[in-house]
Design a protein around this motif. Structure first.
Motif, PDB file in Angstrom:
ATOM      1  N   GLY A  44     -11.293  -7.231   5.509  1.00  0.00           N
ATOM      2  CA  GLY A  44     -10.529  -8.110   4.634  1.00  0.00           C
ATOM      3  C   GLY A  44      -9.896  -7.988   3.580  1.00  0.00           C
ATOM      4  N   VAL A  45     -10.196  -6.152   3.399  1.00  0.00           N
ATOM      5  CA  VAL A  45      -9.588  -6.284   1.921  1.00  0.00           C
ATOM      6  C   VAL A  45      -8.633  -5.449   2.129  1.00  0.00           C
ATOM      7  CG1 VAL A  45      -9.667  -5.261  -0.493  1.00  0.00           C
ATOM      8  CG2 VAL A  45     -11.313  -6.836   0.819  1.00  0.00           C
ATOM      9  N   PRO A  46      -6.500  -5.664   2.011  1.00  0.00           N
ATOM     10  CA  PRO A  46      -5.840  -4.508   2.343  1.00  0.00           C
ATOM     11  C   PRO A  46      -6.581  -3.559   1.088  1.00  0.00           C
ATOM     12  CG  PRO A  46      -5.317  -6.438   0.805  1.00  0.00           C
ATOM     13  CD  PRO A  46      -6.732  -7.642   0.975  1.00  0.00           C
ATOM     14  N   LEU A  47      -5.890  -2.068   1.535  1.00  0.00           N
ATOM     15  CA  LEU A  47      -6.573  -1.172   1.056  1.00  0.00           C
ATOM     16  C   LEU A  47      -5.600  -1.162  -0.332  1.00  0.00           C
ATOM     17  CD1 LEU A  47      -6.924   1.133   3.361  1.00  0.00           C
ATOM     18  CD2 LEU A  47      -8.308   0.556   2.067  1.00  0.00           C
ATOM     19  N   TYR A  48      -4.300  -1.513  -0.679  1.00  0.00           N
ATOM     20  CA  TYR A  48      -3.411  -1.570  -1.980  1.00  0.00           C
ATOM     21  C   TYR A  48      -4.014  -2.289  -2.908  1.00  0.00           C
ATOM     22  CZ  TYR A  48      -2.188  -6.888  -2.475  1.00  0.00           C
ATOM     23  OH  TYR A  48      -2.352  -8.029  -2.901  1.00  0.00           O
ATOM     24  N   SER A  49      -5.052  -3.074  -2.744  1.00  0.00           N
ATOM     25  CA  SER A  49      -6.218  -4.025  -3.768  1.00  0.00           C
ATOM     26  C   SER A  49      -6.594  -3.075  -4.471  1.00  0.00           C
ATOM     27  CB  SER A  49      -6.500  -5.269  -2.886  1.00  0.00           C
ATOM     28  OG  SER A  49      -7.897  -4.021  -2.453  1.00  0.00           O
ATOM     29  N   GLY A  50      -7.586  -2.133  -4.422  1.00  0.00           N
ATOM     30  CA  GLY A  50      -8.011  -1.078  -5.049  1.00  0.00           C
ATOM     31  C   GLY A  50      -6.473  -0.425  -6.529  1.00  0.00           C
ATOM     32  N   PHE A  51      -5.309  -0.384  -5.530  1.00  0.00           N
ATOM     33  CA  PHE A  51      -4.618   0.593  -7.067  1.00  0.00           C
ATOM     34  C   PHE A  51      -4.401  -1.096  -8.438  1.00  0.00           C
ATOM     35  CE2 PHE A  51      -2.940   2.919  -3.437  1.00  0.00           C
ATOM     36  CZ  PHE A  51      -3.036   3.952  -4.504  1.00  0.00           C
ATOM     37  N   MET A  52      -4.814  -1.805  -7.732  1.00  0.00           N
ATOM     38  CA  MET A  52      -5.113  -2.725  -9.328  1.00  0.00           C
ATOM     39  C   MET A  52      -5.687  -2.129  -9.926  1.00  0.00           C
ATOM     40  SD  MET A  52      -3.768  -6.374  -7.485  1.00  0.00           S
ATOM     41  CE  MET A  52      -4.755  -6.342  -6.372  1.00  0.00           C
ATOM     42  N   TYR A  53      -6.779  -1.893  -9.508  1.00  0.00           N
ATOM     43  CA  TYR A  53      -8.087  -1.861 -10.873  1.00  0.00           C
ATOM     44  C   TYR A  53      -7.589  -0.133 -11.149  1.00  0.00           C
ATOM     45  CZ  TYR A  53     -11.111  -5.275  -8.926  1.00  0.00           C
ATOM     46  OH  TYR A  53     -11.529  -6.078  -8.172  1.00  0.00           O
ATOM     47  N   ALA A  54      -6.681   0.210 -10.330  1.00  0.00           N
ATOM     48  CA  ALA A  54      -6.750   2.218 -10.354  1.00  0.00           C
ATOM     49  C   ALA A  54      -5.224   1.612 -11.395  1.00  0.00           C
ATOM     50  CB  ALA A  54      -5.662   2.801  -9.249  1.00  0.00           C
ATOM     51  N   SER A  55      -4.271   0.878 -11.305  1.00  0.00           N
ATOM     52  CA  SER A  55      -3.210   0.758 -12.576  1.00  0.00           C
ATOM     53  C   SER A  55      -3.473   0.691 -14.368  1.00  0.00           C
ATOM     54  CB  SER A  55      -2.612  -0.704 -12.463  1.00  0.00           C
ATOM     55  OG  SER A  55      -3.120  -1.801 -12.165  1.00  0.00           O
ATOM     56  N   VAL A  56      -5.153  -0.668 -13.966  1.00  0.00           N
ATOM     57  CA  VAL A  56      -5.992  -0.582 -15.303  1.00  0.00           C
ATOM     58  C   VAL A  56      -6.049   0.531 -15.857  1.00  0.00           C
ATOM     59  CG1 VAL A  56      -7.805  -1.250 -16.709  1.00  0.00           C
ATOM     60  CG2 VAL A  56      -6.362  -2.693 -14.699  1.00  0.00           C
ATOM     61  N   PHE A  70       0.904  -0.881   0.185  1.00  0.00           N
ATOM     62  CA  PHE A  70      -0.393   0.072  -0.062  1.00  0.00           C
ATOM     63  C   PHE A  70       1.109   1.249   0.183  1.00  0.00           C
ATOM     64  CE2 PHE A  70      -3.092   2.971   2.844  1.00  0.00           C
ATOM     65  CZ  PHE A  70      -2.862   3.264   1.749  1.00  0.00           C
ATOM     66  N   ILE A  71       1.908   1.243   1.033  1.00  0.00           N
ATOM     67  CA  ILE A  71       3.036   2.305   0.605  1.00  0.00           C
ATOM     68  C   ILE A  71       3.435   2.318  -0.599  1.00  0.00           C
ATOM     69  CG2 ILE A  71       4.698   3.257   1.660  1.00  0.00           C
ATOM     70  CD1 ILE A  71       3.884   1.597   4.398  1.00  0.00           C
ATOM     71  N   ILE A  72       3.929   1.745  -0.620  1.00  0.00           N
ATOM     72  CA  ILE A  72       5.330   1.526  -2.466  1.00  0.00           C
ATOM     73  C   ILE A  72       3.676   2.359  -3.237  1.00  0.00           C
ATOM     74  CG2 ILE A  72       5.650   0.184  -4.049  1.00  0.00           C
ATOM     75  CD1 ILE A  72       6.824  -1.784  -1.934  1.00  0.00           C
ATOM     76  N   CYS A  73       2.723   2.182  -3.299  1.00  0.00           N
ATOM     77  CA  CYS A  73       1.025   2.496  -4.770  1.00  0.00           C
ATOM     78  C   CYS A  73       1.256   3.798  -4.561  1.00  0.00           C
ATOM     79  CB  CYS A  73       0.127   1.373  -4.072  1.00  0.00           C
ATOM     80  SG  CYS A  73       0.107  -0.499  -4.979  1.00  0.00           S
ATOM     81  N   LEU A  74       1.291   4.488  -2.881  1.00  0.00           N
ATOM     82  CA  LEU A  74       0.617   5.568  -2.792  1.00  0.00           C
ATOM     83  C   LEU A  74       1.928   6.330  -2.936  1.00  0.00           C
ATOM     84  CD1 LEU A  74      -0.274   5.781   0.661  1.00  0.00           C
ATOM     85  CD2 LEU A  74      -2.036   6.480  -1.598  1.00  0.00           C
ATOM     86  N   ALA A  75       2.684   5.931  -3.148  1.00  0.00           N
ATOM     87  CA  ALA A  75       4.769   6.739  -2.887  1.00  0.00           C
ATOM     88  C   ALA A  75       4.865   7.035  -5.131  1.00  0.00           C
ATOM     89  CB  ALA A  75       5.979   5.622  -2.925  1.00  0.00           C
TER      90      ALA A  75
END
Length: 255
Positions: free
Chosen positions: A103-115, A47-52
């Protein structure tokens, strides 16, 4: 032949640059799987890596503020879908993490955001233009129906194949114009949907191999993601493309 090879290499370079955000996510998944990081759980570091990465891309001018708004929208849409799917047992995030919601890590939203990031980047780099684009009265309800089918098929019938047929009918005449090194090319919209969906399915196999999430059949050992998931990703790509296209169209007409 030499000119065609040059065009292919140029196109590949632009595609690679457009995929910068997804590549960082996959590299982080691989690195954190084999290299334990201190102080925080793996999901939290992701999550931190995606934010950065998002912050750096904006500061470096690789993404505009308007593109960041689109990507944030996709993060929220994706996170809502993830929370529901995990609750229904479609897949799971078995590792611990502080930055988790239901139960869902916030980094998972970045996988959709990456699309969305890829679509926005490719749109700008390849100077994409839409040809014979259907009316918003057809596009918006279709995109909404595709998205909500991911939810309601758990309680009712799955109409993904009917929705796929509607996509072919609605976008049969539509195509996308793009430039590669100053030369114009054209591709049918439906074909572009299929290609992007297929490559995302390949990316999904890589992601599950590195433990991004886990399907029920991957609990004890990793196995190839079922080919049927291509249809799911195809529909999700269609939703993503339609949202980006409509936002681009609305912004273009307002200027």
């Amino acid at each position: 032949m030499k000119h065609k090879l040059q065009q292919l290499l140029y196109f590949g370079r632009e595609q690679a640059l457009s995929c910068l955000f997804p590549v960082v996510i996959f590299a982080s998944l691989a690195a954190t799987k084999f290299i334990p990081l201190p102080f925080l759980a793996r999901y939290d570091w992701l999550f931190i890596i995606c934010l950065a990465m998002q912050w750096w891309m904006l500061r470096a001018g690789l993404e505009t503020k308007d593109e960041l708004k689109v990507i944030t929208l996709f993060h929220l849409i994706g996170l809502a879908l993830e929370i529901f799917k995990v609750h229904m047992g479609s897949w799971a995030y078995p590792e611990e993490g502080f930055f988790k919601v239901f139960g869902v890590p916030l980094y998972s939203g970045f996988m959709y955001a990456s699309v969305a990031s890829y679509l926005c980047q490719a749109w700008r780099r390849l100077h994409v233009e839409l040809v014979n684009w259907p009316s918003m009265l057809a596009v918006v309800p279709l995109a909404a129906a595709i998205y909500f089918n991911f939810f309601w098929h758990h309680f009712w019938i799955d109409v993904r194949w009917w929705l796929g047929l509607l996509v072919i009918i609605v976008f049969w005449r539509a195509s996308v114009n793009y430039k590669v090194n100053g030369i114009d090319y054209r591709m049918p919209i439906v074909l572009s949907f299929v290609l992007i969906g297929f490559f995302i399915w390949i990316a999904e196999n890589i992601a599950t191999f590195f433990g991004a999430w886990q399907y029920p059949n991957q609990t004890h050992a990793w196995s190839l993601v079922h080919l049927g998931k291509i249809s799911s990703w195809l529909l999700l790509v269609i939703v993503s493309f339609l949202i980006v296209a409509e936002l681009k169209r609305v912004k273009g007409t307002s200027q």
